[in-house]
Design a protein around this motif. Sequence first.
Motif, mmCIF file in Angstrom:
data_model
loop_
_atom_site.group_PDB
_atom_site.id
_atom_site.type_symbol
_atom_site.label_atom_id
_atom_site.label_comp_id
_atom_site.label_asym_id
_atom_site.label_seq_id
_atom_site.Cartn_x
_atom_site.Cartn_y
_atom_site.Cartn_z
ATOM 1 N N VAL A 1 -9.650 -8.323 -23.175
ATOM 2 C CA VAL A 1 -10.200 -8.761 -24.373
ATOM 3 C C VAL A 1 -11.788 -8.213 -24.488
ATOM 4 O O VAL A 1 -12.275 -8.037 -25.406
ATOM 5 N N LEU A 2 -12.631 -8.651 -23.216
ATOM 6 C CA LEU A 2 -13.723 -8.363 -23.216
ATOM 7 C C LEU A 2 -14.255 -6.885 -23.301
ATOM 8 O O LEU A 2 -15.094 -6.505 -23.760
ATOM 9 N N LEU A 3 -13.368 -5.830 -22.821
ATOM 10 C CA LEU A 3 -13.483 -4.598 -22.779
ATOM 11 C C LEU A 3 -13.307 -4.164 -24.174
ATOM 12 O O LEU A 3 -14.098 -3.024 -24.826
ATOM 13 N N ALA B 1 -16.554 -5.071 -26.172
ATOM 14 C CA ALA B 1 -17.509 -4.266 -25.771
ATOM 15 C C ALA B 1 -17.146 -2.882 -26.530
ATOM 16 O O ALA B 1 -18.452 -2.249 -27.036
ATOM 17 N N GLY B 2 -16.117 -2.436 -26.532
ATOM 18 C CA GLY B 2 -15.779 -0.992 -27.213
ATOM 19 C C GLY B 2 -15.989 -1.173 -28.763
ATOM 20 O O GLY B 2 -16.637 -0.292 -29.392
ATOM 21 N N VAL B 3 -15.652 -2.066 -29.333
ATOM 22 C CA VAL B 3 -15.876 -2.484 -30.961
ATOM 23 C C VAL B 3 -17.435 -2.554 -31.229
ATOM 24 O O VAL B 3 -17.852 -1.880 -32.077
ATOM 25 N N VAL B 4 -18.177 -3.167 -30.340
ATOM 26 C CA VAL B 4 -19.651 -3.545 -30.453
ATOM 27 C C VAL B 4 -20.328 -1.864 -30.114
ATOM 28 O O VAL B 4 -21.100 -1.592 -30.971
ATOM 29 N N ALA B 5 -19.718 -1.078 -29.115
ATOM 30 C CA ALA B 5 -20.363 0.280 -29.029
ATOM 31 C C ALA B 5 -20.265 1.009 -30.056
ATOM 32 O O ALA B 5 -21.005 1.876 -30.505
ATOM 33 N N TYR B 6 -18.871 0.961 -30.676
ATOM 34 C CA TYR B 6 -18.514 1.990 -31.883
ATOM 35 C C TYR B 6 -19.320 1.527 -33.185
ATOM 36 O O TYR B 6 -19.679 2.410 -33.596
#
Length: 163
Positions: free
Chosen positions: A144-146, A149-154
Amino acid sequence: MSAQLREAASELAGVLWREHTVYRERSGGVVIRGEHVKRWISLAPAGGRDEILLRAGRILDGGTTAPARSEAVMPLSVGTAELAAACRRLLAETAAEAAVADAAGPAATPRGAGRKAAARPRRQNKPARSGGKGRHTGVGSWVVLLCLAGVVAYHFWSIGATP
């Protein structure tokens, strides 16, 4: 039968308790409440022609009634003294069972018997975890954390805020 029950209940209430309330149930029975002793007695028609069902129970805090703890079937033709003796026996059984339940603590009381869910005590003795390593973040939490983090980076990449 209803008039006989009401009359018998009125006489019986006077013998059992000085302070009492007598009222008729929807089912045709009669209830005698002794608020000062926190007990109730119910007289209802039984299967037989001249028989009544005597039930006894407790009055809980707040005025609600607990289910009947003991019951007996008696002929209505017996006198008030015999009915009073049977009711005293039922009340004694009810008091004894209530004392045992109170002494055993809240775990012995059946669920929903006058206790609210919020008033239930939390479980104190939890079983020990195997492995003895203590608490750690599980695999599902890392996934869930990864993803987060992927959504925030995108999001930062799509608005052009890359360094």
